[in-house]
Design a protein around this motif. Structure first.
Motif, mmCIF file in Angstrom:
data_model
loop_
_atom_site.group_PDB
_atom_site.id
_atom_site.type_symbol
_atom_site.label_atom_id
_atom_site.label_comp_id
_atom_site.label_asym_id
_atom_site.label_seq_id
_atom_site.Cartn_x
_atom_site.Cartn_y
_atom_site.Cartn_z
ATOM 1 N N VAL A 153 0.860 -1.181 0.000
ATOM 2 C CA VAL A 153 0.000 0.000 0.000
ATOM 3 C C VAL A 153 0.898 1.234 0.000
ATOM 4 O O VAL A 153 1.595 1.500 0.980
ATOM 5 C CB VAL A 153 -0.930 0.006 1.228
ATOM 6 C CG1 VAL A 153 -1.872 1.199 1.181
ATOM 7 C CG2 VAL A 153 -1.713 -1.307 1.319
ATOM 8 N N PHE A 154 0.877 1.987 -1.105
ATOM 9 C CA PHE A 154 1.780 3.130 -1.241
ATOM 10 C C PHE A 154 1.028 4.440 -1.026
ATOM 11 O O PHE A 154 -0.052 4.650 -1.586
ATOM 12 C CB PHE A 154 2.428 3.144 -2.617
ATOM 13 C CG PHE A 154 3.427 4.264 -2.779
ATOM 14 C CD1 PHE A 154 4.668 4.193 -2.168
ATOM 15 C CD2 PHE A 154 3.107 5.395 -3.523
ATOM 16 C CE1 PHE A 154 5.590 5.229 -2.296
ATOM 17 C CE2 PHE A 154 4.018 6.437 -3.659
ATOM 18 C CZ PHE A 154 5.261 6.354 -3.043
ATOM 19 N N ILE A 155 1.656 5.331 -0.243
ATOM 20 C CA ILE A 155 1.078 6.638 0.081
ATOM 21 C C ILE A 155 2.014 7.714 -0.457
ATOM 22 O O ILE A 155 3.193 7.770 -0.093
ATOM 23 C CB ILE A 155 0.893 6.794 1.598
ATOM 24 C CG1 ILE A 155 0.082 5.610 2.154
ATOM 25 C CG2 ILE A 155 0.200 8.106 1.916
ATOM 26 C CD1 ILE A 155 0.102 5.521 3.645
ATOM 27 N N HIS A 156 1.497 8.556 -1.316
ATOM 28 C CA HIS A 156 2.339 9.543 -1.995
ATOM 29 C C HIS A 156 2.778 10.654 -1.055
ATOM 30 O O HIS A 156 2.181 10.918 -0.008
ATOM 31 C CB HIS A 156 1.588 10.133 -3.192
ATOM 32 C CG HIS A 156 0.437 11.022 -2.823
ATOM 33 N ND1 HIS A 156 0.584 12.348 -2.495
ATOM 34 C CD2 HIS A 156 -0.902 10.766 -2.743
ATOM 35 C CE1 HIS A 156 -0.603 12.879 -2.228
ATOM 36 N NE2 HIS A 156 -1.528 11.940 -2.361
ATOM 37 N N GLY A 157 3.847 11.327 -1.465
ATOM 38 C CA GLY A 157 4.350 12.480 -0.738
ATOM 39 C C GLY A 157 3.812 13.776 -1.328
ATOM 40 O O GLY A 157 2.768 13.810 -1.950
ATOM 41 N N GLY A 158 4.590 14.859 -1.135
ATOM 42 C CA GLY A 158 4.161 16.174 -1.599
ATOM 43 C C GLY A 158 3.896 17.140 -0.463
ATOM 44 O O GLY A 158 3.125 18.087 -0.621
ATOM 45 N N TYR A 159 4.562 16.895 0.689
ATOM 46 C CA TYR A 159 4.394 17.740 1.880
ATOM 47 C C TYR A 159 2.925 17.921 2.241
ATOM 48 O O TYR A 159 2.479 18.994 2.635
ATOM 49 C CB TYR A 159 5.093 19.090 1.711
ATOM 50 C CG TYR A 159 6.486 19.103 2.318
ATOM 51 C CD1 TYR A 159 6.745 18.471 3.537
ATOM 52 C CD2 TYR A 159 7.547 19.757 1.687
ATOM 53 C CE1 TYR A 159 8.005 18.491 4.107
ATOM 54 C CE2 TYR A 159 8.815 19.775 2.246
ATOM 55 C CZ TYR A 159 9.047 19.138 3.462
ATOM 56 O OH TYR A 159 10.304 19.145 4.030
ATOM 57 N N TRP A 160 2.163 16.852 2.095
ATOM 58 C CA TRP A 160 0.744 16.773 2.475
ATOM 59 C C TRP A 160 -0.159 17.698 1.654
ATOM 60 O O TRP A 160 -1.354 17.774 1.915
ATOM 61 C CB TRP A 160 0.547 17.084 3.961
ATOM 62 C CG TRP A 160 1.314 16.208 4.890
ATOM 63 C CD1 TRP A 160 1.041 14.916 5.241
ATOM 64 C CD2 TRP A 160 2.499 16.572 5.623
ATOM 65 N NE1 TRP A 160 1.981 14.449 6.125
ATOM 66 C CE2 TRP A 160 2.890 15.444 6.380
ATOM 67 C CE3 TRP A 160 3.261 17.739 5.700
ATOM 68 C CZ2 TRP A 160 4.003 15.452 7.209
ATOM 69 C CZ3 TRP A 160 4.371 17.744 6.520
ATOM 70 C CH2 TRP A 160 4.734 16.612 7.266
ATOM 71 N N ARG A 161 0.381 18.389 0.631
ATOM 72 C CA ARG A 161 -0.444 19.373 -0.078
ATOM 73 C C ARG A 161 -0.446 19.209 -1.602
ATOM 74 O O ARG A 161 -1.093 20.009 -2.298
ATOM 75 C CB ARG A 161 -0.002 20.795 0.265
ATOM 76 C CG ARG A 161 1.335 21.208 -0.315
ATOM 77 C CD ARG A 161 1.508 22.710 -0.242
ATOM 78 N NE ARG A 161 2.775 23.135 -0.826
ATOM 79 C CZ ARG A 161 3.070 24.387 -1.107
ATOM 80 N NH1 ARG A 161 2.197 25.346 -0.888
ATOM 81 N NH2 ARG A 161 4.246 24.707 -1.626
ATOM 82 N N MET A 162 0.259 18.232 -2.154
ATOM 83 C CA MET A 162 0.275 18.080 -3.605
ATOM 84 C C MET A 162 0.419 16.607 -3.979
ATOM 85 O O MET A 162 0.586 15.755 -3.109
ATOM 86 C CB MET A 162 1.408 18.907 -4.233
ATOM 87 C CG MET A 162 2.795 18.514 -3.762
ATOM 88 S SD MET A 162 4.108 19.516 -4.497
ATOM 89 C CE MET A 162 4.068 18.972 -6.202
ATOM 90 N N LEU A 163 0.325 16.327 -5.271
ATOM 91 C CA LEU A 163 0.366 14.986 -5.860
ATOM 92 C C LEU A 163 -0.887 14.183 -5.484
ATOM 93 O O LEU A 163 -1.771 14.657 -4.769
ATOM 94 C CB LEU A 163 1.643 14.241 -5.473
ATOM 95 C CG LEU A 163 2.946 14.884 -5.954
ATOM 96 C CD1 LEU A 163 4.143 14.075 -5.463
ATOM 97 C CD2 LEU A 163 2.968 15.021 -7.461
#
Length: 287
Positions: free
Chosen positions: A74-84
């Motif tokens: 199960v992969f959870i993307h990054g983006g400083y919680w505000r992008m991607l």
């Protein structure tokens, strides 16, 4: 709440994009999108499965081929919680499904519209949904593994943290292993960084959301990874978290990927024989 000015030294330590030559970040984002788009075009998948009725957030599943229930990464993307989003985050689907591992990509509401507490609630709900509904989608609920990059690494560690599974009716060992990549495990420095301009955290909330302060009663298998050319803040975070993990009596390993930075390290998951792919597959298939 008025946020104090950020600390330039902390900003530098937690600004992986600024540490790269012009155009490198954009090229890596293009690679995320292009390789994920290729996975959607070429591989069987289920898209936009709603896991949380309250928020409407969804996940995608790339099932491993063959009969029987399969383990899931199960992969959870990054983006400083505000992008991607999940839509740029399935580039590892081909290499992992070929090894018999289903891949799940999770979306969550983004800051600042969503608080960090709400984001954590959502990703925890995604695990609850997979544990209860996984068999309907070819996933073995007894073999759930999580991973994520940067802010997604923080959220993966929040899934490993203690104090929430019982409330949602899950066994303490619902997650069998975790592979955070360049994660954030102690959010105290974020309070003094540019990131808090949209996260709006205070001391109490940052501590409550810091996985390093909420280790589980029983540790799962843990692999921490980062790129050789990662900025100091993220390297320090992983070093501190693995030290806390081991001090609690749990087993964990670390890998530094030569020649890679905060962003392109993830693309090594597209290589069948990379250290990233082998470490992830070994963690999952050894169970």
């Amino acid at each position: 709440m008025t946020m104090p000015a950020s600390d330039p030294a902390i900003d530098a330590a937690y600004s992986p994009r600024a540490a790269l030559p012009p155009g490198v970040f954009e090229a890596n984002m293009d690679a995320y999108r292009d390789r994920s788009a290729a996975a959607y075009r070429s591989l069987p998948h289920e898209r936009d499965l709603c896991y949380d009725a309250a928020s409407g957030q969804c996940l995608d599943i790339f099932p491993a081929p063959g009969p029987g229930l399969k383990p899931a990464f199960v992969f959870i993307h990054g983006g400083y919680w505000r992008m991607l989003s999940k839509n740029e985050s399935v580039f590892m689907a081909k290499t992992l499904t070929r090894r018999g591992i289903s891949v799940v990509a999770v979306d969550y509401a983004l800051a600042p519209a969503a608080t960090l507490e709400e984001i954590i609630r959502q990703v925890r709900t995604s695990i609850t949904w997979l544990y209860r509904n996984g068999p309907l989608h070819g996933i073995d609920p007894e073999r759930l593994f999580v991973g994520g990059s940067s802010a997604g690494g923080h959220l993966a560690a929040a899934l490993v943290s203690g104090g929430w599974r019982e409330k949602l009716g899950l066994p303490e060992d619902a997650i069998k292993g975790a592979m955070p990549v360049s994660g954030l495990f102690d959010l105290a420095p974020i309070l003094k960084s540019f990131v808090n301009a949209w996260m709006n955290l205070d001391d109490d909330r940052a501590r409550a959301a810091s996985p390093i302060h909420h280790l589980p009663p029983r540790g799962c298998e843990l692999v921490l990874a980062w790129g050789e050319h990662e900025t100091s803040g993220f390297k320090d975070q992983s070093s501190a978290y693995i030290a806390a993990w081991r001090a609690a009596g749990f087993v964990g390993k670390t890998i530094e990927i030569a020649g890679r930075n905060h962003f392109d390290v993830l693309l090594d998951w597209c290589d069948e024989d990379s250290a990233m792919t082998r470490a992830c597959a070994d963690m999952i298939l050894s169970r």
